[in-house]
Design a protein around this motif. Structure first.
Motif, PDB file in Angstrom:
ATOM      1  N   PHE A  51      24.721 -27.253  16.903  1.00 51.33           N
ATOM      2  CA  PHE A  51      23.390 -26.776  17.259  1.00 51.33           C
ATOM      3  C   PHE A  51      23.313 -25.261  17.119  1.00 51.33           C
ATOM      4  CE2 PHE A  51      25.874 -27.289  21.147  1.00 51.33           C
ATOM      5  CZ  PHE A  51      25.773 -26.046  21.745  1.00 51.33           C
ATOM      6  N   ARG A  52      22.075 -24.796  16.985  1.00 50.80           N
ATOM      7  CA  ARG A  52      21.786 -23.371  16.925  1.00 50.80           C
ATOM      8  C   ARG A  52      20.595 -23.145  17.850  1.00 50.80           C
ATOM      9  NH1 ARG A  52      22.835 -20.400  12.273  1.00 50.80           N
ATOM     10  NH2 ARG A  52      22.614 -22.316  11.080  1.00 50.80           N
ATOM     11  N   LEU A  53      20.769 -22.231  18.802  1.00 58.99           N
ATOM     12  CA  LEU A  53      19.701 -21.922  19.744  1.00 58.99           C
ATOM     13  C   LEU A  53      18.990 -20.632  19.365  1.00 58.99           C
ATOM     14  CD1 LEU A  53      21.342 -22.799  23.139  1.00 58.99           C
ATOM     15  CD2 LEU A  53      19.110 -23.574  22.398  1.00 58.99           C
ATOM     16  N   ARG A  54      17.733 -20.527  19.780  1.00 58.59           N
ATOM     17  CA  ARG A  54      16.966 -19.309  19.545  1.00 58.59           C
ATOM     18  C   ARG A  54      17.171 -18.282  20.642  1.00 58.59           C
ATOM     19  NH1 ARG A  54      11.099 -21.670  17.742  1.00 58.59           N
ATOM     20  NH2 ARG A  54      11.817 -22.743  15.884  1.00 58.59           N
ATOM     21  N   SER A  55      17.878 -18.655  21.701  1.00 56.97           N
ATOM     22  CA  SER A  55      18.069 -17.736  22.820  1.00 56.97           C
ATOM     23  C   SER A  55      19.542 -17.700  23.208  1.00 56.97           C
ATOM     24  CB  SER A  55      17.215 -18.158  24.012  1.00 56.97           C
ATOM     25  OG  SER A  55      17.538 -19.475  24.402  1.00 56.97           O
ATOM     26  N   LEU A  87      10.900 -22.793  26.064  1.00 58.23           N
ATOM     27  CA  LEU A  87       9.706 -22.128  25.563  1.00 58.23           C
ATOM     28  C   LEU A  87       9.952 -21.759  24.110  1.00 58.23           C
ATOM     29  CD1 LEU A  87       6.956 -20.926  26.456  1.00 58.23           C
ATOM     30  CD2 LEU A  87       8.188 -18.841  26.995  1.00 58.23           C
ATOM     31  N   ALA A  88       9.094 -22.241  23.222  1.00 54.05           N
ATOM     32  CA  ALA A  88       9.253 -21.948  21.792  1.00 54.05           C
ATOM     33  C   ALA A  88       8.959 -20.482  21.505  1.00 54.05           C
ATOM     34  CB  ALA A  88       8.327 -22.835  20.970  1.00 54.05           C
ATOM     35  N   THR A  89       9.691 -19.905  20.564  1.00 51.53           N
ATOM     36  CA  THR A  89       9.438 -18.539  20.141  1.00 51.53           C
ATOM     37  C   THR A  89       7.994 -18.416  19.652  1.00 51.53           C
ATOM     38  OG1 THR A  89      11.737 -18.290  19.485  1.00 51.53           O
ATOM     39  CG2 THR A  89      10.190 -16.710  18.553  1.00 51.53           C
ATOM     40  N   ASN A  90       7.320 -17.353  20.088  1.00 48.78           N
ATOM     41  CA  ASN A  90       5.926 -17.085  19.734  1.00 48.78           C
ATOM     42  C   ASN A  90       4.978 -18.211  20.135  1.00 48.78           C
ATOM     43  OD1 ASN A  90       6.411 -14.493  18.710  1.00 48.78           O
ATOM     44  ND2 ASN A  90       7.146 -15.386  16.795  1.00 48.78           N
ATOM     45  N   GLN A  96       8.531 -19.343  37.105  1.00 48.08           N
ATOM     46  CA  GLN A  96       9.696 -19.918  36.452  1.00 48.08           C
ATOM     47  C   GLN A  96       9.308 -20.442  35.082  1.00 48.08           C
ATOM     48  OE1 GLN A  96      11.257 -23.060  38.858  1.00 48.08           O
ATOM     49  NE2 GLN A  96      12.170 -21.686  40.331  1.00 48.08           N
ATOM     50  N   ILE A  97      10.230 -20.340  34.158  1.00 47.71           N
ATOM     51  CA  ILE A  97      10.030 -20.919  32.833  1.00 47.71           C
ATOM     52  C   ILE A  97      10.302 -22.410  32.944  1.00 47.71           C
ATOM     53  CG2 ILE A  97      10.909 -20.993  30.465  1.00 47.71           C
ATOM     54  CD1 ILE A  97      11.577 -18.029  30.778  1.00 47.71           C
ATOM     55  N   SER A  98       9.533 -23.199  32.229  1.00 45.26           N
ATOM     56  CA  SER A  98       9.681 -24.649  32.244  1.00 45.26           C
ATOM     57  C   SER A  98      11.111 -25.047  31.901  1.00 45.26           C
ATOM     58  CB  SER A  98       8.733 -25.269  31.216  1.00 45.26           C
ATOM     59  OG  SER A  98       9.083 -26.603  30.954  1.00 45.26           O
ATOM     60  N   PRO A  99      11.667 -26.087  32.565  1.00 45.44           N
ATOM     61  CA  PRO A  99      13.001 -26.572  32.203  1.00 45.44           C
ATOM     62  C   PRO A  99      13.068 -27.072  30.758  1.00 45.44           C
ATOM     63  CG  PRO A  99      12.275 -27.536  34.277  1.00 45.44           C
ATOM     64  CD  PRO A  99      11.111 -26.791  33.707  1.00 45.44           C
ATOM     65  N   ARG A 100      11.922 -27.342  30.147  1.00 43.92           N
ATOM     66  CA  ARG A 100      11.894 -27.791  28.753  1.00 43.92           C
ATOM     67  C   ARG A 100      12.049 -26.638  27.774  1.00 43.92           C
ATOM     68  NH1 ARG A 100       9.220 -32.910  27.671  1.00 43.92           N
ATOM     69  NH2 ARG A 100       8.986 -33.985  29.652  1.00 43.92           N
ATOM     70  N   GLY A 125      11.806 -17.009  22.562  1.00 39.95           N
ATOM     71  CA  GLY A 125      12.141 -18.414  22.792  1.00 39.95           C
ATOM     72  C   GLY A 125      13.216 -18.533  23.851  1.00 39.95           C
ATOM     73  N   VAL A 126      13.128 -19.584  24.648  1.00 40.38           N
ATOM     74  CA  VAL A 126      14.123 -19.853  25.685  1.00 40.38           C
ATOM     75  C   VAL A 126      14.513 -21.324  25.602  1.00 40.38           C
ATOM     76  CG1 VAL A 126      14.579 -19.898  28.165  1.00 40.38           C
ATOM     77  CG2 VAL A 126      13.140 -18.095  27.207  1.00 40.38           C
ATOM     78  N   GLY A 127      15.787 -21.582  25.319  1.00 44.97           N
ATOM     79  CA  GLY A 127      16.283 -22.956  25.340  1.00 44.97           C
ATOM     80  C   GLY A 127      15.737 -23.860  24.255  1.00 44.97           C
TER      81      GLY A 127
END
Length: 146
Positions: free
Chosen positions: A62-66, A7-10, A1-5, A36-38
């Motif tokens: 806001f602007r999200l990367r995902s 994941l930064a792009t790259n 699972q990806i962390s609930p916090r 990136g996720v979230g």
């Protein structure tokens, strides 16, 4: 699972190594091109009226990367905000109907048409629920009523 916090792009924390007969010792090589996720690129919040102890409309940008899919949420922790209940213990306050769910307004209200206020959380939390998919890089402007 990806962390609930998220994941930064790259993100530079992922590495690949190899163990084989040919490579007795392998060097950990960073993995490139991690999506990136979230993770937010730009964020802003304002509220009106700007007066302590008064109900306020909250506008967020806001602007999200995902991508945000239908039903996913954006949560805002709001330390310093509180409910209007004056009971010594906030858990004794019956939540008004408006706290349960509300409709948003603003330029992108159709993307996050509904929200929910959790005044008894510490700190209080405002959640916005995606009603349509939101593509990466889209600047979102939503307002929450008083």
């Amino acid at each position: 699972q990806i962390s609930p916090r998220g994941l930064a792009t790259n993100y530079k924390g992922f590495h690949v190594t190899v163990r084989s007969i040919e490579a007795i010792m392998s060097v950990a090589t960073p993995i490139e091109g991690v999506p990136g996720v979230g993770v937010f690129e730009d964020t802003a919040m304002c509220f009106s009226p700007v007066r302590a102890g008064r109900p306020a409309e909250i506008a967020v940008q806001f602007r999200l990367r995902s991508t945000i899919e239908v039903g996913e949420e954006v949560s805002l922790e709001l330390p310093g905000f509180f409910s209007s209940c004056s009971a010594p213990d906030p858990r004794d306050c019956p939540p008004p109907a408006a706290w349960a769910h509300f409709n948003t307004s603003g330029a992108d209200a159709s993307l996050f048409a509904r929200g929910q206020w959790f005044p008894l959380s510490v700190p209080p939390v405002l959640k916005l629920y995606a009603s349509r998919p939101v593509t990466p890089g889209r600047l979102v402007n939503v307002a929450v009523p008083e």
